[in-house]
Design an enzyme around this catalytic site. Sequence first.
Site, PDB file in Angstrom:
ATOM      1  N   GLU A   1      75.380  36.705  -2.578  1.00  0.00           N
ATOM      2  CA  GLU A   1      75.466  35.294  -2.183  1.00  0.00           C
ATOM      3  C   GLU A   1      74.643  34.971  -0.941  1.00  0.00           C
ATOM      4  O   GLU A   1      75.152  34.435   0.036  1.00  0.00           O
ATOM      5  CB  GLU A   1      76.933  34.922  -1.953  1.00  0.00           C
ATOM      6  CG  GLU A   1      77.742  34.815  -3.240  1.00  0.00           C
ATOM      7  CD  GLU A   1      77.444  33.567  -4.058  1.00  0.00           C
ATOM      8  OE1 GLU A   1      76.527  32.805  -3.699  1.00  0.00           O
ATOM      9  OE2 GLU A   1      78.113  33.375  -5.094  1.00  0.00           O
TER      10      GLU A   1
ATOM     11  N   GLU B   1      80.902  39.342 -11.390  1.00  0.00           N
ATOM     12  CA  GLU B   1      82.255  38.970 -10.980  1.00  0.00           C
ATOM     13  C   GLU B   1      82.834  38.112 -12.093  1.00  0.00           C
ATOM     14  O   GLU B   1      82.159  37.223 -12.619  1.00  0.00           O
ATOM     15  CB  GLU B   1      82.252  38.152  -9.678  1.00  0.00           C
ATOM     16  CG  GLU B   1      81.800  38.952  -8.473  1.00  0.00           C
ATOM     17  CD  GLU B   1      81.746  38.152  -7.170  1.00  0.00           C
ATOM     18  OE1 GLU B   1      82.443  37.122  -7.055  1.00  0.00           O
ATOM     19  OE2 GLU B   1      80.992  38.566  -6.268  1.00  0.00           O
TER      20      GLU B   1
HETATM   21  C1  IPT Z   1      82.232  34.931  -5.062  1.00  0.00           C
HETATM   22  C2  IPT Z   1      81.923  35.916  -3.972  1.00  0.00           C
HETATM   23  O1  IPT Z   1      80.815  36.687  -4.306  1.00  0.00           O
HETATM   24  C3  IPT Z   1      83.065  36.824  -3.673  1.00  0.00           C
HETATM   25  O2  IPT Z   1      82.807  37.477  -2.466  1.00  0.00           O
HETATM   26  C4  IPT Z   1      84.354  36.066  -3.600  1.00  0.00           C
HETATM   27  O3  IPT Z   1      84.296  35.148  -2.558  1.00  0.00           O
HETATM   28  C5  IPT Z   1      84.558  35.338  -4.876  1.00  0.00           C
HETATM   29  O4  IPT Z   1      83.522  34.446  -5.082  1.00  0.00           O
HETATM   30  C6  IPT Z   1      85.840  34.524  -4.870  1.00  0.00           C
HETATM   31  O5  IPT Z   1      86.955  35.217  -4.478  1.00  0.00           O
HETATM   32  S1  IPT Z   1      81.145  33.590  -4.770  1.00  0.00           S
HETATM   33  C7  IPT Z   1      81.707  32.156  -5.548  1.00  0.00           C
HETATM   34  C8  IPT Z   1      80.717  31.068  -5.201  1.00  0.00           C
HETATM   35  C9  IPT Z   1      81.830  32.239  -6.986  1.00  0.00           C
END
Ligand code: IPT
Length: 1000
Positions: free
Chosen positions: A440, A520
């Site tokens: 990010e 993710e």
């Molecule tokens: C994403 C991040 O990479 C991670 O660190 C964490 O914050 C997650 O979201 C949420 O818990 S970034 C988001 C813009 C999808």
Amino acid sequence: MTDTDAEAATARSTRTGHPGAGQRDGTPAPYWADLSPGTGRLAPRAHFQRGGRRLALGGTWSFRLSPAADAPLDFLGSGGPAQDDGDWSPLRVPGHWVLQGHGVPRYTNTAYPFPIDPPHVPDANPTGDHHRTFHLPDGWRLPGTVLRFDGVDSCFKVWLNGRELGTSKGSRLPSEFDAGQALRPGRNDLAVRVHRWSSGSYLEDQDMWWLPGIFRDVTLLEVPPGAIGDYFVHASYDHERGSGTLRVDTDVPALLSLPELGVHGHPADQALPLPRVEPWSAEHPRLYTGELAPASGDAAPVRLRVGFRTVAIRDGRFTVNGVPVLLRGVNRHEHDPDRGRAVTLDTMRHDLVLMKRHNINAVRTAHYPPHPDFLALCDELGMWVVDECDIETHGFIHADWAGNPADDPRWRPMFMDRIRRTVERDKNHPSVVIWSLGNESHHGANLGVVAEWTRERDPSRPLHYERDRTYRHSDFYSLMYAPVAEVDRIGRHEEDAPAETADEPGTEQRRRRLPFLLCEYAHAMGNGPGSLTEYQRVLESHPRCAGAFVWEWIDHGLRRTDGSGREYFAYGGDFGDSPHGGTFCIDGLLFPDRTPSPGLDAYKKAIEPVGIDIDPDVGRIRIRNRHDVRDLSHLRFGWTLETDGVHVAEGELGVEPVAARRETDLALPALPALPSGPAGETWLTVRAVLAADEPWAPAGHEVAWAQSRIRRAEPRPAPGGHPRAPAVGALDEHTGQLRGLGGVDLMGPYLDIWRAPTDNDRGMGDNSVLRRWRAAGLDRLVIRTESVERSPEQVLVRSRHAPDGLPHGLGTHYTWTREGDALRLTVDITPEGPWDGLSLPRAGVRFTLPARHNRVRWYGKGPGEAYPDSEQASRIGLFAADVASLQTPYVVPQENGRRAAVRWAELVDPVTGQGLRVETAGSGRPFGLTVRPWSSEELEEAAHPPDLVPGGRLHLHVDIAQHGLGSASCGPGPLEDHLLLPQPWRIELLLRPLGTGGPS
Ligand code: IPT
């Protein structure tokens, strides 16, 4: 041998006083706010002992906290701080001072906890001075001694015996200094000044607690003359020949020995063909141990652990050793509820053992390189690792990315420094199969430079950077939180281009050729995530999909005790920290103390590496081996047969050693004849368990299972004779509600459509079903009893439930009849008026009864909680638990504890044996069972579990249906099939008193 071109470049640019790096008056910025990654450090290199002795410098240090970065430097000299100086106190190192009583931890998600004013930080910059003395072991060779810090957050300066060795930034990366000149025999003074905020903090905006301190090991390394300083193992595997090639680049000529392969004293840098080797994989982590000895001098050899493997992207697929690999992963932050990121070796091993036991085969080290020992454990236990660099500039999103360091050449040295320290440190781990440039940080030329350097330094591993929309710096098309349908389209190569794809020729073509990684997904915040199985089936069905990583492994709660001595886990704001990211760091598959949450069981089931599909109609069991490498010979298969949850028979299943990614069909085992006549339902369960001990689980550990109903329950005979209404007085004549049942003080039913909102109900931004539910008044229905009609056959209670000011509502009919010593209740719920496609949290009824009926037995799904899109880990059986243990203690209280597909349940007072049995009747439609010692409203109000105090009554919820969970706290809501949309609902229940004289 001091550091790098990068540092030199920074030093030059700092001297010429370019804007940003210096002060307004032209004086150079202090080291904590300049753009230098560090000074006086040794060049980055692999993490290993250098052939001499090592002295671990962890333990109790002296510590002083100052409010600003420029406190007097009065602790460097001989003896350190004066013994009677009250500003100093003992501190555990490795550790974070904010977790040892000095200042407070702060949690933010994307926001920087200081103004966006790069590279400056505020004057209020908590600064921790650390001091210890140590005694050098006799005979220690001083010259060349290295002082290593494995992690210091965020910037520090170090002095040995009053002499400055240097400075460093890059919290989760090692810093090494030449200590030889300053070291002396006998007693030594080591002083370290650590600043909480630095220019480096701008690159460390990961979604986690800001935790300053010396949080990883500090070690002194003796370096014998001629010792190896660095090496790079190149151990590839040729899957067609079954052979390996080994070459080890070293900084001094060295000889290589791997006795197991008959290699003795081979010149390390000459490629050595090895006709027969066993490859390394996460499923079969074969390591060869050996030695690397300097060709001259008498320095001790370096111990090696070599894993042969070749990572390649072939035809748009991610492969290792010639076979495609599907990453079933988690994003892992380092977290311990008491120690923060100062995790111990035991904790690291425990994490990996838990992962392996839950079928997880991959870790993304979100969002920084982990403690180096973690990777050694991954090599040993078998885990595919995406090793991510310590770079995240997410907070610039609040400046519309203006000034983002990723795209500012002045920050290039810092970017380069971080990737070099990552790759050099971790390059010898076979478990590391992908380098990730960071997280990010939007777009920018510095990421391109970082990528180019990495490709050149290590062409053997692909690169990942999720935000790269040029697809030149990432060998994967990578996304976060894409919905199932989108993953499916991507798998089919039918997706639209991502919105911000770079407008350069060739970008789109390049992207479409890449394998897909969901770096993710399935945000595991609170109760959930839902839809894991649906994701997994899609990921498995498309070769383009290289896998996915659940966000995230563990809740980042910090253990605290309230005024009454009750423990709870703190989140953002609980320390008075502000601004803060609230509960958003409580989003893991483990609770902060590493108790698995139901989400972890759900994930284990969704990703099980063996698919078992029982089809009783054709008498077949299909076994799919979903391993990428292993055949099934390490598993034993067994079956059990249960009728109404009671064991009937069991046996073993002979399954051939099906090869990886292959399947086989077996005939259903010969089952014993089932008794004829009225009988319950019969279920066949097939389980695959480890045949022998593995390093991460004992023989018998269950890896996969499936269940199938092979006989339905006989319909129960209808009650004989005419139906009869309940006795006069059993029900309130005005409300039609129970006034008790037999001797049991049972109250109800009450229409039940609300649930204490889950984090996923709250959702993110506009994606909040809770907001729609509240707007529609679903949390504030008022009741109007229309009629209570008594006839000789039944009592019929009609009511309407609706929110003030709005036209929609729900009609209920409760029909009561008497059946032997039980009451039969038919519940009809009918939506009325305009619902306009709005969903509901749940549809059902609730009752209350005295808290002493707290022993619960049920026949249905268990043992754990289950919601419509997270049910997969629960299985049909007979279960018992007390009410307290039916609660899932989410760090942030919310709906929990439901057991699915329940046929009957009993709530009994263990002292008197009296209680209640609730049983499905009529069509036999099972129900969702939730029993709590507090109400949904109390659950919703609570901020932490100790806020919930059991009252005098139990709340018994009988759901006909419930809304799915989804993962909208960051991602999509429930899939369409799991939305609870208004429709007429009916359930028939038998309510029977137990241990009393029957209904009144
Ligand atoms: C994403 C991040 O990479 C991670 O660190 C964490 O914050 C997650 O979201 C949420 O818990 S970034 C988001 C813009 C999808």
